[in-house]
Design an enzyme around this catalytic site. Structure first.
Site, short mmCIF file in Angstrom:
data_model
loop_
_atom_site.label_atom_id
_atom_site.label_comp_id
_atom_site.label_asym_id
_atom_site.label_seq_id
_atom_site.Cartn_x
_atom_site.Cartn_y
_atom_site.Cartn_z
N ASP A 1 -0.23 5.19 0.95
CA ASP A 1 -0.50 6.15 2.02
C ASP A 1 -0.63 5.44 3.36
O ASP A 1 -1.46 4.53 3.53
CB ASP A 1 -1.78 6.92 1.72
N ASP B 1 0.87 -1.17 0.00
CA ASP B 1 0.00 0.00 0.00
C ASP B 1 0.91 1.23 0.00
O ASP B 1 2.12 1.12 0.28
CB ASP B 1 -0.89 -0.04 1.25
#
Length: 220
Positions: free
Chosen positions: A9, A7
């Site tokens: 953020d 991922d």
């Protein structure tokens, strides 16, 4: 080969200040009060329409908020003082994994492809990621499509795939795709929430994360 999917953020990038600021500008643009910081960060990981639907309801001004947010975020990204900072240790870990012959790297994020391309260019990561899945390419997390597409693109099986993220959406997505779900404790959802969402383990530091990944690499 092992596929390690990150991922962005809250996992690699500490973008919370920009996210909260851009949300505030977006809500101001449509004449609504902004959510609290905690509420703003709770939807990080979702694609923009899903995030704003969660904040204002599906019948709210989701499209207008999404557009205003993208414009605000773009303006902020152009200002040097508002650049998205990597979490300490993120760049070094990615560099070491990129040199591992048994590893393919991937990204699965609620960001747009344009946002990911900007991030890759800024940090010199061109050619590092064998697959990049964004909000432009698949249904929003926690739907497993991003990981399913990543595995299809790289020819990797679920048993040899790891998803690393900071949100419950990442963990549910990983479980839905039948891959290993590793949570990180420095992001925007709590370790307790990550475990409840199905994390196989929650890493407290990049050193701990690297140790766990090296075990899988050695086994491969």
């Amino acid at each position: 080969m092992i596929l390690i999917v990150f991922d962005v953020d809250g996992t690699l990038v500490d973008s919370q200040h920009m996210i909260v600021a851009a949300q505030r500008e977006a809500f101001a643009a449509v004449g609504l009060p902004a959510p609290t910081r905690e509420r703003s960060l709770s939807v990080v990981g979702l694609s923009l329409p899903q995030a704003f639907a969660a904040l204002v309801g599906a019948d709210g001004p989701v499209v207008a908020l999404s557009e205003a947010y993208k414009q605000a975020f773009g303006r902020m990204r152009a200002r040097a003082e508002m650049r998205e900072a990597l979490f300490p240790g993120a760049a070094d870990l990615l560099a070491r994994l990129n040199r591992e012959p048994a590893v393919q790297l991937g990204i699965a994020t609620g960001k747009s492809r344009r946002g990911v391309e900007h991030l890759v260019a800024v940090h010199g990561w061109e050619g590092w990621f064998s697959t990049v899945q964004t909000a432009d390419d698949a249904p929003s997390k926690p739907h497993p499509a991003m990981l399913e597409q990543a595995m299809a693109e790289t020819g990797t099986e679920p048993a040899r795939t790891v998803m690393i993220g900071d949100s419950t959406y990442d963990m549910v997505m990983a479980r839905g795709a039948h891959v290993t779900a590793l949570g990180v404790a420095w992001g925007y959802h709590t370790p307790e929430a990550l475990r409840a969402a199905g994390a196989h383990a929650v890493m407290e530091s990049f050193a701990a994360l690297e140790a766990a990944l090296q075990e899988r690499i050695a086994a491969a």
